[in-house]
Design a protein around this motif. Structure first.
Motif, PDB file in Angstrom:
ATOM      1  N   GLU A  15       4.347  11.362 -39.076  1.00 32.31           N
ATOM      2  CA  GLU A  15       4.877  11.825 -40.360  1.00 32.31           C
ATOM      3  C   GLU A  15       6.005  12.841 -40.164  1.00 32.31           C
ATOM      4  OE1 GLU A  15       4.174  10.105 -42.695  1.00 32.31           O
ATOM      5  OE2 GLU A  15       2.113   9.410 -42.550  1.00 32.31           O
ATOM      6  N   ARG A  67       5.440   3.425 -48.203  1.00 29.45           N
ATOM      7  CA  ARG A  67       5.962   4.745 -47.876  1.00 29.45           C
ATOM      8  C   ARG A  67       7.374   4.937 -48.422  1.00 29.45           C
ATOM      9  NH1 ARG A  67       4.974   4.807 -42.951  1.00 29.45           N
ATOM     10  NH2 ARG A  67       3.212   6.218 -42.935  1.00 29.45           N
ATOM     11  N   GLY A  98       2.422  10.498 -47.121  1.00 31.84           N
ATOM     12  CA  GLY A  98       3.522  10.042 -46.296  1.00 31.84           C
ATOM     13  C   GLY A  98       4.526  11.148 -46.095  1.00 31.84           C
ATOM     14  N   ALA A  99       5.780  10.777 -45.947  1.00 28.21           N
ATOM     15  CA  ALA A  99       6.801  11.774 -45.668  1.00 28.21           C
ATOM     16  C   ALA A  99       8.168  11.222 -46.036  1.00 28.21           C
ATOM     17  CB  ALA A  99       6.775  12.173 -44.191  1.00 28.21           C
ATOM     18  N   VAL A 140       6.426  16.533 -45.484  1.00 28.01           N
ATOM     19  CA  VAL A 140       5.249  15.720 -45.207  1.00 28.01           C
ATOM     20  C   VAL A 140       4.228  16.076 -46.281  1.00 28.01           C
ATOM     21  CG1 VAL A 140       3.337  15.272 -43.614  1.00 28.01           C
ATOM     22  CG2 VAL A 140       5.654  15.662 -42.718  1.00 28.01           C
ATOM     23  N   MET A 157      -3.651   9.563 -41.374  1.00 28.38           N
ATOM     24  CA  MET A 157      -2.342   9.663 -41.988  1.00 28.38           C
ATOM     25  C   MET A 157      -2.110   8.459 -42.884  1.00 28.38           C
ATOM     26  SD  MET A 157      -1.240  12.513 -40.938  1.00 28.38           S
ATOM     27  CE  MET A 157      -2.007  13.659 -39.821  1.00 28.38           C
TER      28      MET A 157
END
Length: 357
Positions: A309, A8, A276-277, A282, A1
């Motif tokens: 995420e 982010r 990322g989210a 996501v 991830m």
């Protein structure tokens, strides 16, 4: 991830900026050679006897050439496949999956492949009414994946998208061959995350019947990696381009009150592409897709990473320290990581808390 860093926080402005650039380039990128997907299935019950039957299936590719195929359907009366030839056929409940064998996977436009099987039945043996080929509904027609006139292309959902569910996409660039390990692996990661959220919160999110919608991308890997970038910084390019394509083709907002969305793309520049989210989305690149498919590192990393995420998609920020919660680097210790009570409260009170039941 994605790496745990301040980068982010840039995902929302970067994605929003990419929308402006994409709008300026999308017409130029589309043309008469736009990719298309479509299929026709002829399912024939060749013989039937008390409690059993034989069937033959012919699948015709009406879209662009493919190098491998997976056909799916569901039985409505409890039928069970017992033996198959010219395809590898598996069944889970009512859902049946047939995958090509080594000698019949490549289908040119207009090309067909056939396979057969024996099955059992009890109360009845009706013919299935819906099929998908590599995630695309077989309607006997062709759906363009981009519009030669520059208009909005038709979406290609490979399954139902019920409201208040987590909707998952695997975007496959034009130069990436279909590989069943990816939709299967991504679905397994999502189901694991679903179980974890129920364990932690006492409730969890719903997934669609077709957990992973396979999307044939409009461009090759290099386009997703290098287009709409600022200088040499390609960290967000690949997932930003995927995000914009999915939103445009499927008419999805950012965020969207109907679904919480997860997108993975099989493309990235090594050590330069990430993901990322943000609330409602996501977005993850190639190493995450590979990991879910079981070809990149231990699975607990990908399970924990998806939990992390999704936490962002449900509205949680990163933790400020490695604190034992999945919103910190503690997600690498999955399943030995747990949401704090404050995080649980924030998820349930957040924009998508109503999705959990």
């Amino acid at each position: 991830m994605s790496q745990l860093s301040a980068r982010r926080a840039r995902i929302l402005p970067v994605i929003a900026g990419a929308a402006v650039l994409a709008a300026a380039t999308v017409v130029a990128a589309q043309g008469a050679s736009a990719a298309a997907a479509g299929c026709r299935v002829d399912y024939t019950i060749s013989s039937q006897w008390q409690g059993g039957f034989g069937a033959s299936v012919a699948v015709t590719n009406l879209g662009d050439p493919i190098t491998g195929w997976t056909l799916r359907w569901s039985y409505g009366a409890g039928q069970t496949v017992t033996q198959a030839w010219n395809a590898t056929v598996t069944q889970s409940g009512s859902a049946v999956t047939a995958v090509n064998v080594s000698y019949n996977g490549a289908l040119a436009t207009g090309g067909s492949a056939s396979f057969g099987f024996n099955g059992s039945w009890t109360g009845g043996n009706p013919v299935p009414t819906a099929f998908t080929l590599n995630g695309v509904a077989c309607t006997g027609g062709v759906t363009p994946t981009s519009s030669p006139t520059g208009g909005s292309p038709s979406p290609q959902p490979s399954g139902s998208a019920a409201p208040k569910t987590v909707r998952v996409f695997w975007l496959k660039p034009t130069d990436v061959a279909f590989d069943q390990r990816y939709p299967d692996g991504i679905a397994a990661v999502m189901r694991e995350a679903q179980s974890y959220y129920r364990q932690e919160l006492g409730r969890t999110f719903a997934l669609n019947n077709t957990v992973v919608e396979v999307v044939n991308g409009e461009h090759d890997r290099n386009w997703y990696i290098t287009t709409n970038c600022t200088g040499s910084d390609h960290y967000w390019c690949v997932v930003g381009n995927m995000h914009q394509e999915l939103m445009r083709r499927f008419a999805i907002g950012n965020p969207d009150s109907r679904w919480l969305c997860v997108g993975l793309i099989s493309a990235e520049e090594t050590n330069q592409s990430g993901g990322g989210a943000s609330p409602g989305w996501v977005v993850l690149s190639g190493h995450d897709a590979d990991g879910a498919a079981g070809v990149n590192g231990p699975m607990n990393r990908w399970y924990g990473g998806m939990v992390h995420e999704l936490g962002h998609a449900f509205g949680l920020p990163d933790s400020t320290s490695t604190d034992g919660t999945p919103m910190s680097a503690s997600f690498y210790s999955y399943p030995n990581t747990h949401f704090s009570q404050a995080q649980k409260n924030a998820i349930l009170a957040g924009l998508y808390g109503g999705f959990l039941s």
